[in-house]
Write a protein that holds these residues in place. Sequence first.
Motif, PDB file in Angstrom:
ATOM      1  N   ILE A   1      39.075  76.140  84.524  1.00  0.00           N
ATOM      2  CA  ILE A   1      40.199  76.463  85.404  1.00  0.00           C
ATOM      3  C   ILE A   1      39.850  76.119  86.849  1.00  0.00           C
ATOM      4  O   ILE A   1      40.644  75.524  87.570  1.00  0.00           O
TER       5      ILE A   1
ATOM      6  N   TRP B   1      41.868  76.577  66.815  1.00  0.00           N
ATOM      7  CA  TRP B   1      40.561  77.226  67.037  1.00  0.00           C
ATOM      8  C   TRP B   1      39.393  76.268  66.864  1.00  0.00           C
ATOM      9  O   TRP B   1      38.271  76.577  67.271  1.00  0.00           O
TER      10      TRP B   1
ATOM     11  N   GLY C   1      46.888  82.660  86.287  1.00  0.00           N
ATOM     12  CA  GLY C   1      45.515  82.443  85.839  1.00  0.00           C
ATOM     13  C   GLY C   1      45.038  83.396  84.770  1.00  0.00           C
ATOM     14  O   GLY C   1      44.516  82.972  83.742  1.00  0.00           O
TER      15      GLY C   1
ATOM     16  N   LYS D   1      46.712  85.278  82.599  1.00  0.00           N
ATOM     17  CA  LYS D   1      47.386  85.157  81.309  1.00  0.00           C
ATOM     18  C   LYS D   1      46.900  83.908  80.566  1.00  0.00           C
ATOM     19  O   LYS D   1      46.656  83.942  79.360  1.00  0.00           O
ATOM     20  N   ASP D   2      46.764  82.856  81.345  1.00  0.00           N
ATOM     21  CA  ASP D   2      46.351  81.614  80.694  1.00  0.00           C
ATOM     22  C   ASP D   2      44.889  81.660  80.257  1.00  0.00           C
ATOM     23  O   ASP D   2      44.529  81.109  79.223  1.00  0.00           O
ATOM     24  N   MET D   3      44.095  82.317  81.040  1.00  0.00           N
ATOM     25  CA  MET D   3      42.711  82.539  80.630  1.00  0.00           C
ATOM     26  C   MET D   3      42.672  83.239  79.282  1.00  0.00           C
ATOM     27  O   MET D   3      41.915  82.870  78.390  1.00  0.00           O
TER      28      MET D   3
ATOM     29  N   ALA E   1      44.931  83.273  77.024  1.00  0.00           N
ATOM     30  CA  ALA E   1      45.340  82.359  75.950  1.00  0.00           C
ATOM     31  C   ALA E   1      44.160  81.509  75.515  1.00  0.00           C
ATOM     32  O   ALA E   1      43.909  81.294  74.331  1.00  0.00           O
ATOM     33  N   LEU E   2      43.449  81.048  76.499  1.00  0.00           N
ATOM     34  CA  LEU E   2      42.297  80.199  76.224  1.00  0.00           C
ATOM     35  C   LEU E   2      41.221  80.976  75.465  1.00  0.00           C
ATOM     36  O   LEU E   2      40.664  80.504  74.484  1.00  0.00           O
ATOM     37  N   LEU E   3      41.000  82.158  75.924  1.00  0.00           N
ATOM     38  CA  LEU E   3      39.919  82.935  75.329  1.00  0.00           C
ATOM     39  C   LEU E   3      40.246  83.419  73.921  1.00  0.00           C
ATOM     40  O   LEU E   3      39.353  83.672  73.129  1.00  0.00           O
TER      41      LEU E   3
ATOM     42  N   LEU F   1      41.209  81.717  71.611  1.00  0.00           N
ATOM     43  CA  LEU F   1      40.707  80.721  70.671  1.00  0.00           C
ATOM     44  C   LEU F   1      39.234  80.949  70.365  1.00  0.00           C
ATOM     45  O   LEU F   1      38.786  80.742  69.243  1.00  0.00           O
ATOM     46  N   LEU F   2      38.508  81.337  71.379  1.00  0.00           N
ATOM     47  CA  LEU F   2      37.071  81.497  71.164  1.00  0.00           C
ATOM     48  C   LEU F   2      36.738  82.701  70.293  1.00  0.00           C
ATOM     49  O   LEU F   2      35.914  82.584  69.374  1.00  0.00           O
TER      50      LEU F   2
ATOM     51  N   GLU G   1      38.624  83.878  68.015  1.00  0.00           N
ATOM     52  CA  GLU G   1      39.028  83.516  66.652  1.00  0.00           C
ATOM     53  C   GLU G   1      37.978  82.607  66.014  1.00  0.00           C
ATOM     54  O   GLU G   1      37.609  82.767  64.852  1.00  0.00           O
ATOM     55  N   ARG G   2      37.498  81.686  66.790  1.00  0.00           N
ATOM     56  CA  ARG G   2      36.456  80.775  66.296  1.00  0.00           C
ATOM     57  C   ARG G   2      35.218  81.570  65.874  1.00  0.00           C
ATOM     58  O   ARG G   2      34.670  81.372  64.785  1.00  0.00           O
ATOM     59  N   LYS G   3      34.816  82.473  66.743  1.00  0.00           N
ATOM     60  CA  LYS G   3      33.611  83.270  66.441  1.00  0.00           C
ATOM     61  C   LYS G   3      33.814  84.124  65.200  1.00  0.00           C
ATOM     62  O   LYS G   3      32.929  84.254  64.358  1.00  0.00           O
TER      63      LYS G   3
END
Lengths: 536, 405
Positions: free
Chosen positions: A166, A484, B9, B11-13, B15-17, B19-20, B22-24
């Motif tokens: 960001i 993901w 910032g 909210k979008d963070m 959204a980004l996080l 994914l991580l 879920e991956r973990k």
Amino acid sequence: MADGKKAKIGGACDVVVIGAGNGGLAAALALAVRGAKPLVLEQHNAPGGFATSFVRGRFEFEAALHELSSIGPENNKGGVRRFLEDEGGVEIDWVPIPEAYRVILTDSGMDARLPFGEAPFIDAIEEKVPGSREPLTRYFALCREVSGALGLLAKTAANPSPKRIIKDLKKFVSESADPFEDARRNASNVVTFLRTLPKTVDEVTLKMGIPPKAVDLLYPYWCYLGIPMSRMNFTIWAAMLVDYIDYGAWIPRLRSQEMSYAIEARVRELGGRVEYNTRVDRVLVERGRVKGVVTASGETIKTSAVIANTSPTQLYGSLVSPASEAPAAALRNVNSRKLGGAGFVVYLGLDASPVELGVNDYGYFISKTMDTDAVYGSMEKLDLVDMQATICLNNAIPDCSPPGTTIISMTTLYKPGVWDAVKPKEYAALKNRLADAMITQFDDALGTDIRSRVEEIEVATPATFARYARSFNGGIYGYELDPWDSIIPRILSEKDESYIKGLEVAGGFATMGHGFSSSLISGRSAALKTLAGLGG
Amino acid sequence: MSDLIKFDGLKDMAALLELLPERKKRMKQASAEPQTGDAMAALARALHPELQRLVIADVRQEAAGARVFRLVPDKESGTAAPAVFRAGQYLSLKIDISGVRVARPYSISSSPADAVDSGFYEITIRKKDGGFLSEHAWKEWRVGTKIEASGPAGFFCVEPLRDARHIVGLAGGSGITPFRSMLKDIVETGADVKFTLLYGVNRPDEIMFKSDLESFVAQAPDRISVHFVCCEPDAAWCGPTGFLTADSIRKLAGDPAGKSFFICGPQAMYSFLETELKQFDLPNKRIRREVFGETADVAAHPDYPADAAGKSFSMTVHCGSETTVIPAKSDESALVALERAGIAPPSECRSGECGFCASILLNGKVFVIPETDRRRLAAKKFGVFHPCSSYPVSDIEVKVPLDKS
């Protein structure tokens, strides 16, 4: 040697590259131009992996490549071309692909020929589906924003965090001294990029007000990534779509084999070594560090750095030795990810010209429907798949076969496991049955008769790809790109998911996903990381 | 549209996080069991083993001074079953003869069902055909002799999606061997093809597999017919005589239009039939030729550089980390020179077709017979050559691949 003693590869080296596929060759090239002397070990007798060709009768068939993105013309080179030519000093005779694609949907009777270039592409869709222009124009702007932001990430630090991304994006926007015109326009690209990051293609695309029939015309490239649009991450789709439509596609004149031999020759010229018929059976690891590799003939080569042009599934499942050095976390990692499609290709040398045959386009996407879930479902059965991606090489390179002849290759995908129960004695008949059905699928869709003009035929199956390229379970694609497991989560996780020191992965299973261009870029990245590790 | 969205910032963070985590989570839940192999690699190995360890189970005298060697898996050495093949394919047999490892291709004369159901291959070798390996086989091979072979290879096979429903086989001499396999296969599988075999021999006593061929006809009279054509008939001969010519082919096999012709025989027969078959004006696709191994008299080729004939050159060979200088005769293939020197790069077809011996020509010149030059365009551009079908016409420097085994 006159005493019959076996020739040896000999000794130790700084970096061993396992496999001379796109990723391995690109890694070796990137290493060699920086003064390292890589040793490339390839199990087959020629370079390229999937980037290869073969001869039957008077035809030379392209084995796998449909079209490369990120090449671009001489005066506006794309990233892959800049890497190969400007950085690598590799000269390849690039030929442009004439049009984006011809899409034929047999259920609805839709048949459209779509050109490259955003404006002509949208015009052609508008002509078929009135009312598409406005939403598609917005859609492409959105895709370009995402693609621009993604391009920027290539410039971020080696170990990016979400915060870092960001910050970088914001800095990029405020400084605005960068070639990404659209991204510079305002801060929205950051927002668009982040907003769409966890989304699937369907989640973004179906909200844009694009008429459903126009979506059908927009979606065919989905099969290059091979995961249905209900699951495919939007980010990578946007980047791919923009790359193809805005910058076109290219192939080497002498098949993709020209590219692999050209890179291989350049690697040798720069002092690298490439040994064929040399399979690596083990990667020796001690306390989490690479110590060497062992070849199939039992020779040990000491090294502290290995770049493996293979799947991490194979790497941690069978190559890392002793097995106890494969961390449980690495095994959980590879087992959590979904393997991409396995390849099935019918290669035809035909004894009539493309005009005589009525095959006038280069790339065809022939599909029952553009319901990608349904088509993907058909890949889970050992039967004719609902879609084929077919190329007619002569329509890009008219003299690729003798006058009065044509080369066509038809590709489809099967899900991993579908071929698992096939017995050797059923194999030839099965190949034949599926090839037969694909020829009919093509002739029915185009109203042609290529069947009666077959002079040479060859069929590649998942077993063929496993044989020549050692791809895991015959896969021609890397891990599926769900949100993901798309490239941003992969980039953000690289540090956490680095399990063995001195070991990097290149190729279609690496961070950037599969495809020729991504694999080449992945090789370069692996080389840079390896060099950084050796220096440190 | 996106212009209207305000940058948020946090909210979008988030959204980004998302994914991580879920991956973990997915990785944490996944199995830690290694995937040590895969089914396609196993299928590929079964279809195309790098090496088959076989043992001679039976030696049978065939007519015309030929011997049929029955090869079965040498289970003790790790080969469990013979790899499946298609009728018309060959095995490259790999033999050590007084310390020199040589490889020669032999068509399989038994049928695919023999391999699948009964676990054997048969290859047939005529003594008179001479050659390094044939002589050795006649002298040394007996029941119990162990033989190493490649996986089945070659493209001289009937292909339903390409070939006509009516095949005409043109066999000369020991070129009958793949046809025996094809006809037996047609009988055993009930394949929906017609096959007319014309078998040309010099003398009546040179006919191999006579009773076998006749029994195939008897078992499938509506699909298979066989005609023996003799050049030098004796008094008892009552069949057709002379060479296989356009006339005799037309007479015995009928109208050539709409039929596929398969040719296998000695080298001279190919050039002769080339001219004869031209009269039929068939499309290219209707004529299939088996490759015939190394060219006997390369200097006779019209394009051969005359000043190179009968010479001996030096060949500098890089193989792995070693470099050797060996002699190379201009009228022998570079592969023969390598084998004589005890360097045995992988090879199978010995006809320029398979590419297993592909090597790099670093310096010097070789003559490649244009008719058997099956190299890829890029291979030619980057100096790759096939030693089995290339003849040194100057001192040369080459890089050859390591032998796999």
